[in-house]
Design a protein around this motif. Structure first.
Motif, PDB file in Angstrom:
ATOM      1  N   ALA A  19      42.419  45.328 -47.961  1.00 55.76           N
ATOM      2  CA  ALA A  19      41.920  46.899 -48.359  1.00 55.76           C
ATOM      3  C   ALA A  19      40.183  47.435 -48.819  1.00 55.76           C
ATOM      4  CB  ALA A  19      42.486  47.232 -50.375  1.00 55.76           C
ATOM      5  N   CYS A  20      39.490  47.306 -47.755  1.00 54.55           N
ATOM      6  CA  CYS A  20      38.448  46.941 -47.559  1.00 54.55           C
ATOM      7  C   CYS A  20      37.802  47.417 -48.449  1.00 54.55           C
ATOM      8  CB  CYS A  20      37.987  47.516 -45.988  1.00 54.55           C
ATOM      9  SG  CYS A  20      38.309  47.221 -44.682  1.00 54.55           S
ATOM     10  N   THR A  21      38.033  48.965 -49.350  1.00 57.39           N
ATOM     11  CA  THR A  21      37.330  49.608 -50.330  1.00 57.39           C
ATOM     12  C   THR A  21      37.564  49.137 -51.628  1.00 57.39           C
ATOM     13  OG1 THR A  21      39.768  50.535 -51.058  1.00 57.39           O
ATOM     14  CG2 THR A  21      37.887  51.475 -49.258  1.00 57.39           C
ATOM     15  N   GLY A  22      38.433  47.779 -51.962  1.00 58.17           N
ATOM     16  CA  GLY A  22      38.093  47.236 -52.708  1.00 58.17           C
ATOM     17  C   GLY A  22      37.199  45.843 -52.891  1.00 58.17           C
ATOM     18  N   ALA A  23      35.977  46.049 -51.077  1.00 58.15           N
ATOM     19  CA  ALA A  23      35.128  45.657 -51.169  1.00 58.15           C
ATOM     20  C   ALA A  23      33.790  45.742 -51.577  1.00 58.15           C
ATOM     21  CB  ALA A  23      35.346  44.101 -49.980  1.00 58.15           C
ATOM     22  N   VAL A  24      33.590  46.933 -51.809  1.00 59.28           N
ATOM     23  CA  VAL A  24      32.696  47.460 -51.618  1.00 59.28           C
ATOM     24  C   VAL A  24      32.238  48.393 -53.178  1.00 59.28           C
ATOM     25  CG1 VAL A  24      31.860  47.952 -49.760  1.00 59.28           C
ATOM     26  CG2 VAL A  24      33.130  49.527 -50.163  1.00 59.28           C
ATOM     27  N   TRP A  25      31.427  49.122 -53.699  1.00 58.75           N
ATOM     28  CA  TRP A  25      31.403  49.944 -54.654  1.00 58.75           C
ATOM     29  C   TRP A  25      30.874  51.284 -54.028  1.00 58.75           C
ATOM     30  CZ3 TRP A  25      26.832  52.221 -56.873  1.00 58.75           C
ATOM     31  CH2 TRP A  25      25.490  51.744 -56.666  1.00 58.75           C
ATOM     32  N   GLY A  26      31.236  52.529 -54.796  1.00 62.21           N
ATOM     33  CA  GLY A  26      30.602  53.528 -54.470  1.00 62.21           C
ATOM     34  C   GLY A  26      31.668  54.291 -53.433  1.00 62.21           C
ATOM     35  N   ALA A  27      31.695  55.985 -53.646  1.00 63.02           N
ATOM     36  CA  ALA A  27      33.184  56.458 -52.835  1.00 63.02           C
ATOM     37  C   ALA A  27      32.652  57.275 -51.542  1.00 63.02           C
ATOM     38  CB  ALA A  27      33.070  57.778 -54.124  1.00 63.02           C
ATOM     39  N   ASP A  28      31.403  56.736 -50.929  1.00 62.53           N
ATOM     40  CA  ASP A  28      30.928  57.429 -50.036  1.00 62.53           C
ATOM     41  C   ASP A  28      30.971  56.134 -49.045  1.00 62.53           C
ATOM     42  OD1 ASP A  28      30.032  60.155 -51.003  1.00 62.53           O
ATOM     43  OD2 ASP A  28      28.136  60.075 -51.087  1.00 62.53           O
ATOM     44  N   LEU A  29      30.512  55.199 -49.401  1.00 62.18           N
ATOM     45  CA  LEU A  29      30.571  53.755 -48.983  1.00 62.18           C
ATOM     46  C   LEU A  29      32.323  54.037 -48.211  1.00 62.18           C
ATOM     47  CD1 LEU A  29      29.638  51.655 -46.894  1.00 62.18           C
ATOM     48  CD2 LEU A  29      29.505  50.089 -49.089  1.00 62.18           C
ATOM     49  N   ALA A  30      33.429  54.098 -49.330  1.00 58.49           N
ATOM     50  CA  ALA A  30      34.572  53.330 -49.378  1.00 58.49           C
ATOM     51  C   ALA A  30      35.006  54.808 -47.948  1.00 58.49           C
ATOM     52  CB  ALA A  30      35.274  53.626 -50.428  1.00 58.49           C
ATOM     53  N   ASP A  31      34.759  55.944 -48.278  1.00 57.41           N
ATOM     54  CA  ASP A  31      35.567  56.922 -47.674  1.00 57.41           C
ATOM     55  C   ASP A  31      34.799  56.767 -45.543  1.00 57.41           C
ATOM     56  OD1 ASP A  31      36.452  58.419 -49.892  1.00 57.41           O
ATOM     57  OD2 ASP A  31      34.955  59.692 -49.765  1.00 57.41           O
ATOM     58  N   ALA A  32      33.531  56.012 -45.676  1.00 60.40           N
ATOM     59  CA  ALA A  32      32.865  55.770 -44.813  1.00 60.40           C
ATOM     60  C   ALA A  32      33.808  54.197 -43.765  1.00 60.40           C
ATOM     61  CB  ALA A  32      31.321  55.537 -44.537  1.00 60.40           C
ATOM     62  N   LEU A  33      34.301  52.993 -44.278  1.00 58.12           N
ATOM     63  CA  LEU A  33      35.031  52.816 -44.364  1.00 58.12           C
ATOM     64  C   LEU A  33      36.626  53.149 -43.872  1.00 58.12           C
ATOM     65  CD1 LEU A  33      33.823  49.744 -46.351  1.00 58.12           C
ATOM     66  CD2 LEU A  33      33.634  49.440 -44.202  1.00 58.12           C
ATOM     67  N   THR A  34      36.979  54.071 -44.505  1.00 59.67           N
ATOM     68  CA  THR A  34      37.885  54.579 -43.901  1.00 59.67           C
ATOM     69  C   THR A  34      37.817  55.086 -42.911  1.00 59.67           C
ATOM     70  OG1 THR A  34      38.722  54.888 -46.932  1.00 59.67           O
ATOM     71  CG2 THR A  34      39.993  56.227 -44.738  1.00 59.67           C
ATOM     72  N   GLU A  35      36.799  55.658 -42.691  1.00 56.85           N
ATOM     73  CA  GLU A  35      37.279  56.677 -41.314  1.00 56.85           C
ATOM     74  C   GLU A  35      36.533  55.297 -40.269  1.00 56.85           C
ATOM     75  OE1 GLU A  35      33.794  59.512 -41.719  1.00 56.85           O
ATOM     76  OE2 GLU A  35      34.439  60.544 -43.263  1.00 56.85           O
ATOM     77  N   ALA A  36      35.941  54.627 -40.691  1.00 57.88           N
ATOM     78  CA  ALA A  36      35.615  53.728 -39.022  1.00 57.88           C
ATOM     79  C   ALA A  36      37.165  52.666 -39.408  1.00 57.88           C
ATOM     80  CB  ALA A  36      34.694  52.816 -40.305  1.00 57.88           C
ATOM     81  N   GLY A  37      38.316  53.127 -39.399  1.00 57.13           N
ATOM     82  CA  GLY A  37      39.462  52.150 -39.902  1.00 57.13           C
ATOM     83  C   GLY A  37      39.350  51.017 -39.571  1.00 57.13           C
ATOM     84  N   CYS A  38      38.281  50.916 -41.057  1.00 56.62           N
ATOM     85  CA  CYS A  38      38.510  49.062 -42.113  1.00 56.62           C
ATOM     86  C   CYS A  38      39.839  48.573 -41.847  1.00 56.62           C
ATOM     87  CB  CYS A  38      36.889  49.194 -42.765  1.00 56.62           C
ATOM     88  SG  CYS A  38      37.277  47.446 -43.449  1.00 56.62           S
TER      89      CYS A  38
END
Length: 246
Positions: free
Chosen positions: A66-85
């Motif tokens: 789950a890529c969002t677990g490797a970052v902090w900040g909601a906007d970056l988490a959303d950007a990773l999801t949009e990028a298909g991480c």
């Protein structure tokens, strides 16, 4: 592309730059052509990485599905999801004397367009969101650090470097070689080009000696972290050259 930080501190770089992909990585411009999942051993299996006089020892490695677990900040988490991480793999390094610290994060994204878009987004997002640092009693980012992102086909590599005491680099601090040393881990990406294309890749040579990564020894496990012992001290600022694959 380049931007200067409006805020800095633990967890945020003071500056950020990014670079686009190179033509040698075209064979892995889409994850459909390079579907094998990443592993910590593949990317961070080498116990040490070196560029010039800078040698870094691996202190920890971690794979997050789950890529969002490797970052902090909601906007970056959303950007990773949009990028298909689909994966984020991180490796933490330090010099033997503990003066310098570096972390490399490789994001497995849908395609090169997604990677380029995420790199552009980071030029503003880094002011309030960033990758999570791996924990080690022997390495910690301080008040000043620098971030750089490299589009590598459908991957985005993020290099994070600094002095452990948080001081800004002085004349004797070679941040170029520090950045190149941690980027030796990118050789894993070029090995994938060889596997997909079936022919040797010939990327641009980095400044300083090539082929400096040492054979794997006591590799970290997925998804945990693994400590290592210290290495020779190194003096150490990052540039967009790409390690050669061997």
């Amino acid at each position: 592309m380049q931007a200067s930080g409006e805020m800095s501190g633990e967890g945020l770089p003071a500056s950020f730059q990014s670079w686009p992909s190179v033509k040698e990585l075209a064979p892995i411009g889409d994850r459909k052509a390079d579907s094998a999942p990443l592993t910590v051993q593949e990317v961070f299996g080498a116990r040490t990485v070196t560029a010039g006089k800078v040698t870094l020892r691996r202190l920890a490695g971690r794979l997050d599905q789950a890529c969002t677990g490797a970052v902090w900040g909601a906007d970056l988490a959303d950007a990773l999801t949009e990028a298909g991480c689909s994966q984020a793999v991180r490796g933490l390094y330090a010099t033997a004397d503990g003066v310098y610290v570096a972390q490399y994060t490789l994001f497995n994204l849908a395609d090169v367009a997604a990677a380029e878009s995420l790199a552009k987004s980071l030029a503003s997002l880094y002011r309030g969101a960033w990758v999570q640092p791996l924990e080690s009693p022997r390495a910690k980012f301080g008040a000043y650090s620098e971030g750089n992102a490299y589009v590598l086909g459908h991957y985005l590599g993020v290099a994070w470097i600094g002095r452990a005491d948080g001081a800004e680099p002085g004349e004797k601090d070679d941040f170029i070689m520090l950045g190149l040393a941690v980027r030796e881990t990118e050789k894993a990406v070029f090995r994938r080009v060889v596997k997909v294309a079936g022919v040797p890749s010939d990327p641009a040579q980095p400044a300083g000696p090539a082929d400096t990564a040492q054979p794997a020894e006591e590799p970290p496990s997925d998804p945990g972290a693994s400590p290592t012992v210290s290495a020779p001290a190194a003096s150490t600022s990052a540039q967009p050259s790409v390690p050669a694959a061997r």
